[in-house]
Design an enzyme around this catalytic site. Structure first.
Site, PDB file in Angstrom:
ATOM      1  N   LYS A   1       1.609  -6.667   5.852  1.00 12.42           N
ATOM      2  CA  LYS A   1       1.620  -7.891   5.031  1.00 12.42           C
ATOM      3  C   LYS A   1       2.889  -7.983   4.191  1.00 12.42           C
ATOM      4  CE  LYS A   1      -3.351  -7.138   4.620  1.00 12.42           C
ATOM      5  NZ  LYS A   1      -3.546  -5.698   4.386  1.00 12.42           N
TER       6      LYS A   1
ATOM      7  N   TYR B   1       0.816  -1.222   0.000  1.00 13.42           N
ATOM      8  CA  TYR B   1       0.000   0.000   0.000  1.00 13.42           C
ATOM      9  C   TYR B   1       0.854   1.279   0.000  1.00 13.42           C
ATOM     10  CZ  TYR B   1      -3.568  -3.362   1.628  1.00 13.42           C
ATOM     11  OH  TYR B   1      -4.394  -4.449   1.772  1.00 13.42           O
TER      12      TYR B   1
ATOM     13  N   HIS C   1       0.556 -11.934   2.030  1.00 14.53           N
ATOM     14  CA  HIS C   1      -0.510 -11.194   1.349  1.00 14.53           C
ATOM     15  C   HIS C   1      -1.310 -12.085   0.380  1.00 14.53           C
ATOM     16  CE1 HIS C   1      -1.442  -6.727   0.334  1.00 14.53           C
ATOM     17  NE2 HIS C   1      -2.500  -7.465   0.114  1.00 14.53           N
TER      18      HIS C   1
HETATM   19  N1  LIG Z   1      -5.511  -8.750   1.805  1.00 18.31           N
HETATM   20  C1  LIG Z   1      -5.885  -8.261   0.648  1.00 18.31           C
HETATM   21  O1  LIG Z   1      -5.566  -8.791  -0.438  1.00 18.31           O
HETATM   22  C2  LIG Z   1      -6.725  -7.036   0.621  1.00 18.31           C
HETATM   23  C3  LIG Z   1      -7.316  -6.600  -0.568  1.00 18.31           C
HETATM   24  C4  LIG Z   1      -8.114  -5.465  -0.553  1.00 18.31           C
HETATM   25  C5  LIG Z   1      -8.299  -4.798   0.639  1.00 18.31           C
HETATM   26  N2  LIG Z   1      -7.694  -5.214   1.794  1.00 18.31           N
HETATM   27  C6  LIG Z   1      -7.867  -4.506   3.092  1.00 18.31           C
HETATM   28  O2  LIG Z   1      -9.264  -4.379   3.332  1.00 18.31           O
HETATM   29  C7  LIG Z   1      -9.581  -2.993   3.490  1.00 18.31           C
HETATM   30  C8  LIG Z   1     -10.989  -2.696   3.029  1.00 18.31           C
HETATM   31  O3  LIG Z   1     -11.174  -3.066   1.680  1.00 18.31           O
HETATM   32  P1  LIG Z   1     -11.307  -2.021   0.472  1.00 18.31           P
HETATM   33  O4  LIG Z   1     -10.612  -0.781   0.848  1.00 18.31           O
HETATM   34  O5  LIG Z   1     -10.907  -2.707  -0.768  1.00 18.31           O
HETATM   35  O6  LIG Z   1     -12.863  -1.798   0.318  1.00 18.31           O
HETATM   36  P2  LIG Z   1     -14.123  -1.384   1.233  1.00 18.31           P
HETATM   37  O7  LIG Z   1     -13.705  -1.047   2.622  1.00 18.31           O
HETATM   38  O8  LIG Z   1     -15.148  -2.448   1.018  1.00 18.31           O
HETATM   39  O9  LIG Z   1     -14.649  -0.104   0.479  1.00 18.31           O
HETATM   40  C9  LIG Z   1     -13.945   1.096   0.430  1.00 18.31           C
HETATM   41  C10 LIG Z   1     -14.726   2.026  -0.499  1.00 18.31           C
HETATM   42  O10 LIG Z   1     -16.015   2.295   0.064  1.00 18.31           O
HETATM   43  C11 LIG Z   1     -16.143   3.693   0.293  1.00 18.31           C
HETATM   44  N3  LIG Z   1     -16.820   3.828   1.601  1.00 18.31           N
HETATM   45  C12 LIG Z   1     -16.314   3.549   2.823  1.00 18.31           C
HETATM   46  N4  LIG Z   1     -17.222   3.787   3.783  1.00 18.31           N
HETATM   47  C13 LIG Z   1     -18.328   4.250   3.153  1.00 18.31           C
HETATM   48  C14 LIG Z   1     -19.587   4.688   3.611  1.00 18.31           C
HETATM   49  N5  LIG Z   1     -19.896   4.702   4.917  1.00 18.31           N
HETATM   50  N6  LIG Z   1     -20.504   5.105   2.693  1.00 18.31           N
HETATM   51  C15 LIG Z   1     -20.210   5.088   1.374  1.00 18.31           C
HETATM   52  N7  LIG Z   1     -19.023   4.681   0.870  1.00 18.31           N
HETATM   53  C16 LIG Z   1     -18.089   4.266   1.759  1.00 18.31           C
HETATM   54  C17 LIG Z   1     -14.748   4.258   0.307  1.00 18.31           C
HETATM   55  O11 LIG Z   1     -14.749   5.603  -0.160  1.00 18.31           O
HETATM   56  P3  LIG Z   1     -13.837   6.795   0.432  1.00 18.31           P
HETATM   57  O12 LIG Z   1     -12.539   6.215   0.896  1.00 18.31           O
HETATM   58  O13 LIG Z   1     -13.711   7.712  -0.753  1.00 18.31           O
HETATM   59  O14 LIG Z   1     -14.642   7.418   1.541  1.00 18.31           O
HETATM   60  C18 LIG Z   1     -14.037   3.349  -0.680  1.00 18.31           C
HETATM   61  O15 LIG Z   1     -14.314   3.747  -2.006  1.00 18.31           O
HETATM   62  C19 LIG Z   1      -8.503  -2.311   2.649  1.00 18.31           C
HETATM   63  O16 LIG Z   1      -8.433  -0.939   2.847  1.00 18.31           O
HETATM   64  C20 LIG Z   1      -7.291  -3.092   3.066  1.00 18.31           C
HETATM   65  O17 LIG Z   1      -6.832  -2.688   4.339  1.00 18.31           O
HETATM   66  C21 LIG Z   1      -6.916  -6.328   1.795  1.00 18.31           C
END
Ligand SMILES: NC(=O)c1ccc[n+]([C@@H]2O[C@H](COP(=O)([O-])OP(=O)(O)OC[C@H]3O[C@@H](n4cnc5c(N)ncnc54)[C@H](OP(=O)(O)O)[C@@H]3O)[C@@H](O)[C@H]2O)c1
Length: 276
Positions: free
Chosen positions: A78, A53, A111
């Site tokens: 990770k 990241y 990861h």
């Molecule tokens: N291990 C892996 O391979 C892997 C892969 C992907 C993610 N991750 C981890 O999981 C975490 C979460 O996953 P993610 O970031 O992919 O997706 P997510 O948390 O499902 O969604 C994030 C998106 O939703 C929006 N959002 C957040 N809260 C909201 C709300 N209350 N209302 C409306 N929209 C909202 C955010 O917008 P804004 O930010 O513009 O507000 C962003 O566009 C990551 O940040 C990371 O730490 C791990």
């Protein structure tokens, strides 16, 4: 850990993890310190980052600036896919710790298994992870994006966590049952479906009836399903909204209605075929 209302889950190694954490994927370095600072101010005590990241330094700066005692914040990072070989893995964890400004992380994850590009190298990585744990560089060790077959090929300790894509339209029911049998805690990445599940009409209906937002209903579904959940946002109002989920409950019928939305809607890479 902090005295918040966020439930804590016991890991198989005797340590605890806050069930609601703060995700930082795609939080650009320029925004990461402010976003993580806001999350800590609101009350999150579990931060999820990764070498990939490129924001570990800013995450570490926010943790330092918070003034919170180290043992009140649970930090996950990770190991990236091209660092599986033990000598590279050691350089990678040392680099992550240096950037975070920490002498240990609470949870270190492989990861991805990344078998398409690197074959069985994740098995070497797991052996290195166990050394890092013995040396105190990581309190707990786990994996991410591992299918049961990958986990079955690991030697030594069983990972305590598997962090996988999981949201209402991709609920990973079989994988969750398999992880439960192995005593592995499941963490949801993209718990909001990266925004895709927020417009679902069933969830919107439930949100309306409980007087909450769709994001809060989805996060509540993860919590009541016994899953660790790490929503990401760079928007202060959403950071607070996503944390304000400990003062209401979904009924069994509402939980079942969300369970019924599962339709295999994978939005990220498939661990069996990912070529990165
Ligand atoms: N291990 C892996 O391979 C892997 C892969 C992907 C993610 N991750 C981890 O999981 C975490 C979460 O996953 P993610 O970031 O992919 O997706 P997510 O948390 O499902 O969604 C994030 C998106 O939703 C929006 N959002 C957040 N809260 C909201 C709300 N209350 N209302 C409306 N929209 C909202 C955010 O917008 P804004 O930010 O513009 O507000 C962003 O566009 C990551 O940040 C990371 O730490 C791990």
């Amino acid at each position: 850990m902090a005295d918040t209302l966020v439930p804590q889950i016991w890991l198989a190694d005797g340590h605890r993890i806050a069930q609601l954490g703060f995700g930082t994927f795609k939080v650009p370095p320029a925004q990461a310190e402010a976003s993580v600072s806001e999350a800590l101010r609101v009350g999150y005590r579990h931060i999820d980052t990764a070498a990939l990241y490129e924001n570990e330094r800013e995450v570490g700066a926010a943790i330092a600036a918070s003034g919170l005692p180290r043992d009140q914040i649970f930090v996950t990072t990770k190991l990236w896919n091209d660092d599986h070989k033990p000598d590279r893995a050691r350089m990678a964890i040392n680099a992550s710790l240096e950037k975070l400004g920490l002498d240990h992380v609470d949870l270190y994850l492989i990861h991805w298994p990344s078998t398409v590009l690197y074959g069985d190298s994740y098995i070497d990585a797991w052996n290195a992870m166990q050394e890092f744990k013995r040396e105190g560089l990581a309190t707990s060790i786990g994996v991410s994006n591992f299918n049961p077959e990958h986990i079955g090929r690991l030697d030594g300790e069983t990972p305590v966590v598997n962090q996988v894509e999981l949201h209402p339209t991709f609920a990973q029911v079989a994988l969750r049952a398999d992880m439960a049998r192995r005593g592995i805690v499941v963490e949801s990445w993209s718990p909001l479906g990266r925004g895709a599940d927020l417009d679902n009409p069933v969830i919107a209906g439930i949100a309306q009836s409980v007087g909450r937002t769709t994001a809060q209903v989805i996060i509540r579904w993860h919590l009541q399903s016994g899953i660790v959940v790490i929503p990401k946002s760079v928007t202060p109002e959403r950071i607070a909204e996503n944390f304000a989920v400990t003062d209401f409950e979904l009924t069994d019928d509402q939980m079942k209605a969300i369970d019924a939305l599962d339709c295999g809607n994978r939005i990220g890479g498939d661990p069996a075929t990912a070529d990165f």
